[in-house]
Motif scaffolding. Structure first.
Motif: not given
Length: 371
Positions: A1-6, A31-37, A46-60
């Motif tokens: 599942m693709l999960i979004g974190l705004p 699962h895949k996780v998208m995290v807003e910047k 930080s965004d780096a903490d989330y990318t290290t956890a496996g998330a992708s960072i999204i601008d908006g």
């Protein structure tokens, strides 16, 4: 599942729906996780903490709402967020719908699957996803109330615990549940004179066993509420009817008998408040005065201690998030009656009875949608 974190956009809301540790656990489950910047900046992640956890960072937020199968938040979606929800998308967050007809209308219109933290239950009859924030809010209510009692804040100019030779402030707590228990613990620890007004005799016995005779308990009647509040320096409203609007225990007429400069902290404000004079405030402008009584009605009190609150919340919400992601919402809710109790709106239907009754919708049992 693709999960979004705004990123949360409510006024002075610094919490975030998932910590990096929670993201890592969801990724571990495939699962895949998208995290807003900068979504986690308010808790020091930080965004780096989330990318290290496996998330992708999204601008908006637009891409997150457009693509994610499930949106995980903390606070109820604001109007701009509700406009981005789509049919069949899962929304997993606090909702507090009963006092919020506009939000309910928008969620019904969206067709989204809306699971509310505050109505998920457990085998003991408790509300495990509400409890962590009730613990925080109960403790903060005394901290905030004590600050409001200072003269510079418009209060009576009292120190909650007093000093030798000077009586402490009188604190009256409406409700002996999670909020009331945690408020009592802090108020007693600060040396205040504390009374809890409660309807359950069993609960009063439990409170006395926990705190001893330093805590006073009184059975709740209208006369008792009127008399005790009139002599209090700080009143804390901690009553709850799960999923429904809070009962109005404090009338405007009662305030004329309260001490000038006394303080009322309404922790029930998320469910509409337990006073006729309550309306939601923010951390930016937390108080207002009615008939000489300072009202503190911040609707997201735990957001003021975002790091503590987010980690406490994730401890409770993560197992259910994993179950929803692993199984899909229908099977996850069909398998777990307690999680099923969290379903408030789904596919244009109101599926929580108290919300339907309070707002005039037809009630459709969740079981009909998860079969």
């Amino acid at each position: 599942m693709l999960i979004g974190l705004p990123k949360e956009i409510k006024n002075h809301e610094y919490r975030v729906g998932l910590t990096p540790l929670s993201v890592r656990e969801l990724v571990r489950h495939g699962h895949k996780v998208m995290v807003e910047k900068n979504a986690g900046s308010g808790i020091g992640s930080s965004d780096a903490d989330y990318t290290t956890a496996g998330a992708s960072i999204i601008d908006g937020p637009k891409e997150i709402f457009a693509k994610a199968d499930m949106i995980v938040k903390v606070k109820e979606p604001q109007a701009a967020e509700r406009a981005m929800l789509r049919d069949g998308q899962i929304l997993y967050t606090y909702l507090h719908l009963a006092p919020d007809p506009e939000q309910t209308k928008d969620l019904v219109k969206s067709g989204a699957i809306c699971i509310a933290y505050e109505t998920v239950t457990n085998a003991r009859g408790g509300l495990p996803l509400l409890a962590p924030m009730s613990q925080v809010a109960g403790r903060m209510s005394v901290q905030s109330g004590a600050h409001c009692l200072e003269k510079a804040q418009g209060g009576r100019g009292m120190l909650l615990g007093g000093v030798p030779g000077v009586a402490p402030a009188k604190v009256v707590i409406l409700g002996g549940g999670v909020v009331g228990t945690n408020a009592a613990a802090i108020a007693l620890g600060m040396g205040a004179d504390v009374t809890i007004i409660e309807r359950s005799t069993d609960r009063m016995e439990e409170l006395t066993a926990r705190f001893g005779l330093s805590l006073k308990t009184l059975y709740s009647t209208q006369s008792v509420i009127e008399d005790e509040c009139a002599t209090a320096d700080l009143v804390i409203g901690g009553v709850l009817i799960p999923g429904a609007a809070a009962p109005k225990l404090i009338t405007k007429a009662m305030l004329k008998d309260w001490k000038p400069g006394s303080v009322f902290v309404d922790v029930a404000i998320d469910q509409g408040g337990c006073a006729e004079t309550s309306h939601a405030t923010t951390h930016a402008e937390p108080t207002y005065v009615v008939d000489g009584v300072i009202h503190y009605c911040v609707a997201n009190m735990p957001g003021g201690v975002a790091r503590t609150s987010t980690f406490a919340l994730n401890n409770a919400t993560l197992p259910f998030a994993v179950a929803i992601a692993d199984k899909g919402w229908k099977k996850a809710l069909a398998d777990d009656a307690h999680l099923r109790n969290g379903l408030n709106v789904a596919s244009g239907k109101v599926t929580y009875k108290a919300v339907a009754q309070d707002l005039g919708y037809d009630y459709v049992p969740a079981e009909k949608l998860t079969a």
